[in-house]
Design a protein around this motif. Structure first.
Motif, PDB file in Angstrom:
ATOM      1  N   GLU A  67      -0.096   2.917   1.870  1.00  0.00           N
ATOM      2  CA  GLU A  67      -0.128   2.789   0.412  1.00  0.00           C
ATOM      3  C   GLU A  67       0.587   3.886  -0.367  1.00  0.00           C
ATOM      4  O   GLU A  67       0.599   3.858  -1.590  1.00  0.00           O
ATOM      5  N   ARG A 115      -0.705   3.729  -5.715  1.00  0.00           N
ATOM      6  CA  ARG A 115      -0.875   3.198  -4.362  1.00  0.00           C
ATOM      7  C   ARG A 115      -0.031   1.940  -4.239  1.00  0.00           C
ATOM      8  O   ARG A 115      -0.064   1.076  -5.124  1.00  0.00           O
ATOM      9  N   GLU A 117       0.118  -1.206  -3.238  1.00  0.00           N
ATOM     10  CA  GLU A 117      -0.772  -2.288  -2.814  1.00  0.00           C
ATOM     11  C   GLU A 117      -0.239  -3.608  -3.348  1.00  0.00           C
ATOM     12  O   GLU A 117       0.656  -3.627  -4.187  1.00  0.00           O
ATOM     13  N   ARG A 123      -6.263  -4.530  -9.278  1.00  0.00           N
ATOM     14  CA  ARG A 123      -5.574  -3.752  -8.255  1.00  0.00           C
ATOM     15  C   ARG A 123      -4.113  -3.601  -8.661  1.00  0.00           C
ATOM     16  O   ARG A 123      -3.388  -4.573  -8.781  1.00  0.00           O
TER      17      ARG A 123
HETATM   18 MG    MG Z   1      -8.076   0.777  -1.479  1.00  0.00          MG
END
Ligand code: MG
Ligand code: ATP
Length: 415
Positions: A67, A115, A117, A123
């Motif tokens: 990540e 990150r 992701e 997210r």
């Molecule tokens: Mg996580």
């Protein structure tokens, strides 16, 4: 290329003023709650040497393996956009010799983290965290205090959440337990998901996180770390729990709680909000008594947490309405300077005030004042009048000074 539409990069977002208001009030709430418990404002760079995270977060973690946004600078150094805040706080603690200050050193922070992701609701690739860390003491009251602070922050943000709590013991206990767990996993290897089987040697604990049915069955029969705590760690955990019980905070004792970071020892916890669906974690943390020495500093206990700003706002309730402004309307162009000065003076007197700045007609200005939800409109022409937007009443005043007096007195009555 010239005609290509420019957009914010995948997984990132802009904060527009309409969202900014709730972020601002969350930040003010966090600053107030943490500040009153002695957590001082702390900031660290958004990028650090890659090695800090490789060593601090742990080479086997998802964060380090998949990540991180890592890049080389012009001097050939490997740098990484910070994926979390604890490693940087520990680095700063060592770098600035904070162990020489009275302990514990309590820090709070707010800022962007990164990150790589797959973006989905709750997210993102750039998101904001609120965090708090207490370094230099292993007193269980710090664990309890930090948990209670995050609990209050979530409650006052309107987030309904469940607190999961466990203890991972010390590094030695964890290592011995890890071996026991690996034996169990190998014995039942055929029932495990491929991913979990591939991770037995590197990160067996993460098997508790798996949603795979076969794996879950194997984990239900697995030995539990919480039953292996040495007497010192067990006593520490009992004291954390007693303090939480005294405070009347409900929690689920959950021996399967495994946090995604390698550095935790003893207390670990996570707040989950079911309303968030798959991305249910709103905030979590724990104790990391080995981290500072792992980063080359003196042996220093520490405990802390981080919570996701966007997830708190997604799960929470609306922010309180902002203060209704006073709107200063301009009868004609020659009164622009007087109106501008009046708005400035109203702000100086502590009011929220806006002045016409787009050349609207008087009708347009009154409509705009309505859109702004103005409490009062001061109409500046040869005469000055004050209109109460609640009652519709409009009264002439002698001059700007009287207008300010009338407006501030009105605010004091209704306020
Ligand atoms: Mg996580
Ligand atoms: P998850 O299980 O959802 O991946 P995590 O265990 O990786 O979360 P932590 O490292 O504990 O999360 O980070 C603390 C908090 O930061 C999380 O509880 C969450 O609210 C928030 N957070 C983590 N990753 C993201 C992300 N990619 N986008 C938005 N918020 C995030």
């Amino acid at each position: 290329m010239a005609s290509a539409k420019l957009q914010a990069p995948r997984g990132t977002f802009d904060v527009l003023p309409s969202d900014g208001r709730r972020r601002d009030s969350l930040r003010a709430l966090a600053d107030d709650l943490l500040g009153r418990a002695g957590y001082g404002s702390f900031e660290s760079p958004v990028f650090e040497d890659t090695e800090l995270f490789a060593r601090g977060v742990g080479a086997s973690t998802d964060i380090v393996q998949k990540e991180m946004f890592t890049f080389e600078d012009k001097g050939g150094r490997s740098l990484t956009l910070r994926p979390e805040g604890t490693a940087g706080a520990c680095r700063a603690y060592v770098e600035h010799g904070m162990h020489k200050q009275p302990q514990p050193v309590k820090l709070r922070y707010w800022g962007p983290f990164f990150r790589h992701e797959t973006p989905q609701a709750g997210r993102y690739r750039q998101f904001a965290q609120i965090g708090a860390e207490a370094l230099g003491s292993d007193d269980p009251s710090l664990d309890a205090e930090l948990i209670l602070l995050l609990d209050s922050l979530l409650e006052r943000s309107g987030v309904k959440s469940r607190l999961r709590l466990s203890s991972l013991g010390n590094a030695g206990t964890r290592e011995a337990y890890g071996e026991e767990l690996r034996v169990h996993l190998r014995e039942r290897g055929s029932e495990l998901s491929e991913e979990v089987r591939g991770r037995i040697d590197t990160n067996a604990l993460r098997a508790f996180d798996s949603g795979h049915e076969g794996t879950r069955a194997v984990m239900a029969d697995a030995p539990r770390l919480i039953d292996r705590l040495d007497p010192g760690d067990a006593e520490h955990f009992a004291e954390v729990r007693a303090l939480l019980d005294d405070a009347g905070v409900a929690y689920d004792l959950d021996p399967t709680l495994v946090r995604g970071l390698d550095y935790y020892t003893r207390t670990v916890f996570e707040f989950e909000s079911p309303s968030l669906g798959a991305q249910s974690g709103v905030g979590g943390g724990g104790r990391y008594d080995g981290l500072v020495s792992q980063l080359g500093g003196p042996a220093t206990p520490g405990v802390g947490w981080a919570a996701g700003v966007e997830r708190i706002l997604l799960a929470g309730s609306a922010a309180p309405a902002p203060e209704a402004p006073v709107y200063v309307a301009i009868v004609d162009r020659e009164h622009r300077r007087a109106a501008f000065a009046l708005a400035r003076e109203l702000r100086g007197a502590g009011m929220a005030a806006q002045v016409e700045q787009a050349g609207r007609s008087m009708k347009g200005q009154m409509k705009h004042a309505g859109r702004l939800d103005a409490s009062t409109v001061v109409i500046v022409g040869d005469e000055i009048e004050v209109k109460d937007m609640g009652t519709g009443e409009q009264v002439p005043v002698a001059d700007a000074r009287e207008a300010i007096a009338v407006v501030t007195a009105g605010a004091a009555i209704s306020g």
